[in-house]
Design a protein around this motif. Structure first.
Motif, PDB file in Angstrom:
ATOM      1  N   UNK A 191      -6.688  14.841   4.417  1.00 43.61           N
ATOM      2  CA  UNK A 191      -5.232  14.902   4.559  1.00 43.61           C
ATOM      3  C   UNK A 191      -4.536  13.585   4.599  1.00 43.61           C
ATOM      4  N   UNK A 192      -5.336  12.529   5.021  1.00 46.47           N
ATOM      5  CA  UNK A 192      -4.801  11.099   4.820  1.00 46.47           C
ATOM      6  C   UNK A 192      -4.774  10.749   3.436  1.00 46.47           C
ATOM      7  N   UNK A 216      -4.353  12.751   1.137  1.00 43.06           N
ATOM      8  CA  UNK A 216      -3.058  13.494   0.356  1.00 43.06           C
ATOM      9  C   UNK A 216      -1.961  12.805   0.678  1.00 43.06           C
ATOM     10  N   UNK A 217      -1.517  12.300   1.946  1.00 42.63           N
ATOM     11  CA  UNK A 217      -0.462  11.817   2.490  1.00 42.63           C
ATOM     12  C   UNK A 217      -0.298  10.426   1.722  1.00 42.63           C
ATOM     13  N   UNK A 271      -1.374   9.785  -1.299  1.00 43.71           N
ATOM     14  CA  UNK A 271      -1.025  10.109  -2.741  1.00 43.71           C
ATOM     15  C   UNK A 271       0.489  10.352  -2.769  1.00 43.71           C
ATOM     16  N   UNK A 272       0.832  11.064  -1.881  1.00 41.58           N
ATOM     17  CA  UNK A 272       2.345  11.412  -2.007  1.00 41.58           C
ATOM     18  C   UNK A 272       3.132  10.313  -1.618  1.00 41.58           C
ATOM     19  N   UNK A 299       9.487   8.320  -1.762  1.00 37.13           N
ATOM     20  CA  UNK A 299       8.781   9.025  -0.705  1.00 37.13           C
ATOM     21  C   UNK A 299       8.016   8.009   0.202  1.00 37.13           C
ATOM     22  N   UNK A 353       6.385   7.033   4.231  1.00 38.54           N
ATOM     23  CA  UNK A 353       5.185   7.499   4.895  1.00 38.54           C
ATOM     24  C   UNK A 353       5.663   9.030   5.562  1.00 38.54           C
ATOM     25  N   UNK A 371       7.919  11.175   5.198  1.00 39.66           N
ATOM     26  CA  UNK A 371       7.959  12.428   3.964  1.00 39.66           C
ATOM     27  C   UNK A 371       6.820  12.807   3.637  1.00 39.66           C
ATOM     28  N   UNK A 415       3.723  12.481   4.919  1.00 42.13           N
ATOM     29  CA  UNK A 415       3.246  13.457   5.912  1.00 42.13           C
ATOM     30  C   UNK A 415       3.694  14.752   5.969  1.00 42.13           C
ATOM     31  N   UNK A 416       5.221  15.029   5.927  1.00 41.68           N
ATOM     32  CA  UNK A 416       5.792  16.430   5.963  1.00 41.68           C
ATOM     33  C   UNK A 416       5.131  17.332   4.796  1.00 41.68           C
ATOM     34  N   UNK A 417       5.092  16.459   3.342  1.00 43.17           N
ATOM     35  CA  UNK A 417       4.788  17.220   2.145  1.00 43.17           C
ATOM     36  C   UNK A 417       3.271  17.563   2.468  1.00 43.17           C
ATOM     37  N   UNK A 477       1.448  18.296   4.967  1.00 47.53           N
ATOM     38  CA  UNK A 477       1.343  19.266   6.477  1.00 47.53           C
ATOM     39  C   UNK A 477       1.680  20.492   5.790  1.00 47.53           C
ATOM     40  N   UNK A 478       2.936  20.374   5.034  1.00 46.56           N
ATOM     41  CA  UNK A 478       3.392  21.665   4.305  1.00 46.56           C
ATOM     42  C   UNK A 478       2.289  22.454   3.519  1.00 46.56           C
ATOM     43  N   UNK A 479       1.640  21.445   2.638  1.00 44.14           N
ATOM     44  CA  UNK A 479       0.668  22.269   1.713  1.00 44.14           C
ATOM     45  C   UNK A 479      -0.529  22.759   2.730  1.00 44.14           C
TER      46      UNK A 479
END
Lengths: 199, 199
Positions: A7-8, A10-11, A13-14, A20, A22, A24, A26-28, A30-32
């Protein structure tokens, strides 16, 4: 480790995407993981397919799945108008107007000598070649009015001014829906200087 | 078709994320195709690995790679405090304070009968079971102060008020750095009513 390393990753990468932060990111992420898995797996697949099929058009430098790109081979577009943009994504934005039916050229970057972007890095030679081939009557420099944009516009104007081509740029001023109060002084001073007669 | 269908699919996927409009989605998609391919391919792989490994913790309902999740099995956290949140992502936000060392419970959704979220959909039975097992002295309802958040806080308070547990909620008021001028009237009226003595 209370939160997953995946998850980290992924965060982070976004977080690398422009604009974008930090939070936003995180939000993206977790949405996934919270959505149905199919949405995320399809997204992963689409990313893979898309980036693997994209290349640079050898005529206009646009990122596209074909070379030459659809804009360069379309018989419905006029060679008389050449629009110069910073990035491929600008083309999609301009096409949203449904107004321009000429050709495009993508610089890839604005002039920024301190960051290592001189005339060669912004594909000047390729632009000149494109102009030789198309013989446009107007070159529209659709670049943003920042310090780097202005420098690039000035540089390209110097390069092209004696070729008997009309060199234009987008109008600058107060944006529609913009408040005088929230415009910065440069914008305001420029809009004042460029004021025009109401008819 | 002047723009790639794959790119359009990618834009529409990003557009599905909360808070990501069409324009931002376009920016994200173009960034992916404009960057070095490895970044995009790694992102696709990370999305796949992450969503495939995430499941729901059978004790607290949090999305995690393990069941029970790290928060439920950690010996360093106290059973005396149970923090109830709407989503798993809220846990990551609260952990950022580095203040709370109790347990969590994820409702998954706020009460919203018109959208089909009644008491069963927000895992009320599972929350009661969790409380039976942990015997917390305080349950902190860390839910947002919206209409749905207030309804959920009120419902949970009714459910728990006779159990001899202290039921608390987060303070409401003017946010730090917030301007009185930009606070809405509900926020302002509430902050006025909840004013406290300066010491």
């Amino acid at each position: 480790m209370l939160f997953s390393e995946n998850l980290e990753k992924l965060i982070q990468s976004f977080n690398r995407f422009p604009g974008i932060g930090r939070k936003t990111a995180q939000r993206l992420a977790w949405y996934l993981v919270a959505q149905d898995k199919n949405f995320a797996l399809n997204l992963a697949e689409t990313i893979k397919t898309t980036v693997e099929s994209f290349k640079t058009c050898s005529q206009c430098n646009m990122l596209s799945e074909s070379d030459p790109c659809p804009f360069c081979i379309s018989p419905d577009r006029s060679d008389s108008y050449l629009c110069v943009v910073e990035n491929s994504s600008d083309i999609q934005i301009l096409e949203g107007m449904n107004e321009f039916k000429g050709r495009y050229f993508v610089l890839g970057h604005l002039l920024s000598p301190l960051d290592g972007y001189g005339p060669e890095q912004i594909n000047t030679a390729m632009l000149l070649e494109r102009i030789e081939n198309l013989h446009p009557s107007e070159v529209i420099l659709a670049l943003k009015p920042s310090a780097e944009g202005e420098a690039t516009i000035h540089y390209l104007w110097e390069l092209l001014k004696d070729k008997g081509i009309s060199i234009t740029r987008l109008s600058t001023g107060i944006p529609f829906g913009g408040d005088l109060e929230y415009s910065n002084l440069n914008t305001l001073a420029n809009a004042w200087k460029r004021r025009y007669t109401v008819q």
